[in-house]
Design a protein around this motif. Sequence first.
Motif, PDB file in Angstrom:
ATOM      1  N   HIS A 131       0.714  -1.358   0.170  1.00  0.00           N
ATOM      2  CA  HIS A 131       0.094  -0.479   0.069  1.00  0.00           C
ATOM      3  C   HIS A 131       0.593   1.203  -0.051  1.00  0.00           C
ATOM      4  O   HIS A 131       1.815   0.715   0.660  1.00  0.00           O
ATOM      5  N   LEU A 132       0.626   2.021  -0.428  1.00  0.00           N
ATOM      6  CA  LEU A 132       0.885   3.762  -0.777  1.00  0.00           C
ATOM      7  C   LEU A 132       0.338   4.644   0.914  1.00  0.00           C
ATOM      8  O   LEU A 132      -0.796   4.214   1.068  1.00  0.00           O
ATOM      9  N   ASP A 133       1.694   5.238   1.357  1.00  0.00           N
ATOM     10  CA  ASP A 133       0.434   6.501   2.387  1.00  0.00           C
ATOM     11  C   ASP A 133       1.276   7.874   1.356  1.00  0.00           C
ATOM     12  O   ASP A 133       1.967   7.901   0.755  1.00  0.00           O
ATOM     13  N   ILE A 134      -0.178   8.350   1.459  1.00  0.00           N
ATOM     14  CA  ILE A 134       0.268  10.022   1.587  1.00  0.00           C
ATOM     15  C   ILE A 134       0.636  10.493   1.954  1.00  0.00           C
ATOM     16  O   ILE A 134      -0.509  10.573   3.501  1.00  0.00           O
ATOM     17  N   GLU A 135       1.228  11.213   2.241  1.00  0.00           N
ATOM     18  CA  GLU A 135       1.862  12.476   3.573  1.00  0.00           C
ATOM     19  C   GLU A 135       1.134  13.917   3.314  1.00  0.00           C
ATOM     20  O   GLU A 135       1.001  14.144   2.397  1.00  0.00           O
ATOM     21  N   THR A 136       1.278  14.729   4.578  1.00  0.00           N
ATOM     22  CA  THR A 136      -0.061  16.084   4.892  1.00  0.00           C
ATOM     23  C   THR A 136       0.286  16.943   5.897  1.00  0.00           C
ATOM     24  O   THR A 136       0.434  16.315   6.444  1.00  0.00           O
ATOM     25  N   ASP A 137       0.432  18.281   5.706  1.00  0.00           N
ATOM     26  CA  ASP A 137       0.558  18.930   6.833  1.00  0.00           C
ATOM     27  C   ASP A 137      -1.307  18.378   7.474  1.00  0.00           C
ATOM     28  O   ASP A 137      -0.990  19.295   8.592  1.00  0.00           O
ATOM     29  N   ASP A 138      -2.067  18.290   6.517  1.00  0.00           N
ATOM     30  CA  ASP A 138      -3.415  18.492   8.030  1.00  0.00           C
ATOM     31  C   ASP A 138      -4.586  17.092   7.254  1.00  0.00           C
ATOM     32  O   ASP A 138      -5.305  17.417   5.928  1.00  0.00           O
TER      33      ASP A 138
END
Length: 127
Positions: free
Chosen positions: A69-76
């Motif tokens: 699986h992939l991860d999407i990183e975010t500041d919110d």
Amino acid sequence: MAHRSRLAGFIIDCETGEIDQAARFWGGALGLAPGEVEDDEGALYVSLPDHPTHLYVAVQKVDHPSRVHLDIETDDLDAEAARLEKLGAKKLKFVKRWWVMEAPTGHRFCVVKMHRPDKGPAPNVWE
């Protein structure tokens, strides 16, 4: 308010009793030396650090069938999850500090906190 996000990396979910053996295999296959076993509140990971693109690549011990699986990183987290829902994704559950989501195609992925915004490509900015 604007928020930022980008691809964080790939997690190799392994339904296995031996996370060290799985990490040795995947590290060897990808040319990345495995790090130490990390216990994140009961979730066992072995990172495969030093990917040249600064992507986070890790092996994770899981109790469901093996997959990537992939991860999407975010500041919110919430803003990014809402943006992805508008594209057709579904929130499945909030686990510890991240959202597990499902794309309209059936693929699972996670939305996680951005850890190193200064490394890798510039994040996308969403209004």
